[in-house]
Design an enzyme around this catalytic site. Structure first.
Site, PDB file in Angstrom:
ATOM      1  CB  SER A   1      -8.468   0.150  13.004  1.00  3.75           C
ATOM      2  OG  SER A   1      -9.445   1.063  13.454  1.00  3.75           O
TER       3      SER A   1
ATOM      4  CE1 TYR B   1     -10.032  -0.003   7.337  1.00  9.20           C
ATOM      5  CE2 TYR B   1     -10.936   0.673   9.456  1.00  9.20           C
ATOM      6  CZ  TYR B   1      -9.886   0.612   8.568  1.00  9.20           C
ATOM      7  OH  TYR B   1      -8.675   1.160   8.912  1.00  9.20           O
TER       8      TYR B   1
ATOM      9  N   GLY C   1       0.822  -1.196   0.000  1.00 12.30           N
ATOM     10  CA  GLY C   1       0.000   0.000   0.000  1.00 12.30           C
ATOM     11  C   GLY C   1       0.858   1.248   0.000  1.00 12.30           C
ATOM     12  CB  ALA C   2       4.383   1.599  -0.654  1.00 15.05           C
TER      13      ALA C   2
ATOM     14  N   GLY D   1      -0.479   7.912   0.589  1.00 11.32           N
ATOM     15  CA  GLY D   1      -0.933   7.899   1.973  1.00 11.32           C
ATOM     16  C   GLY D   1       0.097   7.430   2.979  1.00 11.32           C
ATOM     17  CB  ILE D   2      -0.352   5.461   6.112  1.00  9.88           C
ATOM     18  CG1 ILE D   2      -1.354   6.397   6.779  1.00  9.88           C
ATOM     19  CG2 ILE D   2       0.554   4.844   7.180  1.00  9.88           C
ATOM     20  CD1 ILE D   2      -2.321   5.702   7.712  1.00  9.88           C
ATOM     21  N   GLY D   3       1.291   4.469   3.570  1.00 12.33           N
ATOM     22  CA  GLY D   3       2.300   3.566   3.039  1.00 12.33           C
ATOM     23  C   GLY D   3       3.442   4.295   2.370  1.00 12.33           C
TER      24      GLY D   3
END
Length: 287
Positions: free
Chosen positions: A138, A162, A10-11, A14-16
């Site tokens: 989460s 989720y 997920g890079a 965003g966060i990744g």
């Protein structure tokens, strides 16, 4: 740390992407994994500006389990070992739908695909002392039913799907820690907090909340620091199976650490993926 290899899923944004950048800044060789090739290459170039060694972008779409297997083949072909797997890829969708593999999309992207990848590269993680797996989790995690991972009974996605997938992430870390013991790669789970990204942009209530209370959402770089600290710091190896809220270890609720539920989930996930996909490196119940 230039010989230290970190794989970040997920890079592409965003966060990744921010975590990959931070790990590159800390001297690691970073393999960036994402499904959007253009954004993935841009994120890789950003890492190259701060890292001592060129990063490696690898395109993989977690809605396709074949892509996960191909990613494993690439990693096995190019690296004798992996020090860190940052399992960050995730999705939030408001529509219940099945992937081409026959799994509900949130379940597959957030749980099944990361579970599969971890097992497929477990030998690479085990080849390096101090290997670790950091999952993006989460504190909302709840509602998991191991016997209905695809939520076919309700056919509803959104926050319910989720939250269930995030509970699965926490339980996988707990059970994996029990399977491997102190000598194996160390799994942890990290809640990065509410972050200023496009996450859950399809959810009107979430968009409304974000507009009303922007001060509650932290910069993506802050979230990345929490993941990078677990990937490189002592907490990432000293607390197997633990859940962190940012950089602080939290006392997990039973639904996040129940060993019986974790085992049921593990067995249900193995059945869902099948032995042909899991491969010989996958750590199995009872091993």
């Amino acid at each position: 740390m230039t010989d230290t290899v970190a794989v970040v899923t997920g890079a592409s944004a965003g966060i990744g992407a921010a975590t990959a950048l931070e790990l590159g800044r800390r001297g690691l060789h970073v393999v960036l994994v994402g499904r959007d090739e253009e954004r993935l290459l841009a994120a890789s170039r950003a890492v190259d500006e701060v890292a001592p060694t060129p990063s490696r972008p690898v395109r993989a779409d977690f809605t396709r389990l074949d892509d996960v297997e191909e990613l494993s083949r690439v990693l096995h072909g190019d690296y004798p070992g992996i020090d860190v797997l940052v399992s960050n890829a995730g999705v939030h969708t408001t529509r219940w739908e099945l992937t081409g593999d026959g799994h509900e999309i949130t379940n597959q992207v957030n749980h099944l695909a990361p579970f599969l990848l971890t097992g497929l590269v477990w030998d690479l993680l085990s080849a390096r002392p101090g290997g670790r797996v950091v999952q993006t989790g989460s504190l909302l995690a709840e509602g998991l039913d191991p016997e209905d991972l695809n939520r076919t009974r309700s056919r509803r996605a959104g926050w319910g799907a989720y939250k269930a997938s995030k509970q699965a992430n926490a339980l996988v870390a707990v059970h994996l820690a029990g399977l491997t013991g102190p000598a194996g790669p160390v799994p942890t789970c990290c809640h990065p907090g509410m972050v200023r990204t496009t996450f859950a942009s399809g959810s009107l209530p979430y968009r409304t909340f974000r507009r009303a209370f922007p001060f509650l959402f932290q910069p993506v770089e802050t979230a990345a620091l929490a993941l990078a600290d677990l990937a490189t710091g002592e907490d990432g190896v000293n607390h197997p199976g633990a859940l962190f809220n940012g950089t602080k270890r939290v006392r997990s609720l039973k639904r996040w650490r129940d060993p019986t539920l974790a085992r049921r989930l593990w067995e249900a996930t193995e059945r869902a993926l099948g032995n042909d996909r899991l491969g010989p490196a996958h750590p199995r119940v009872g091993t």
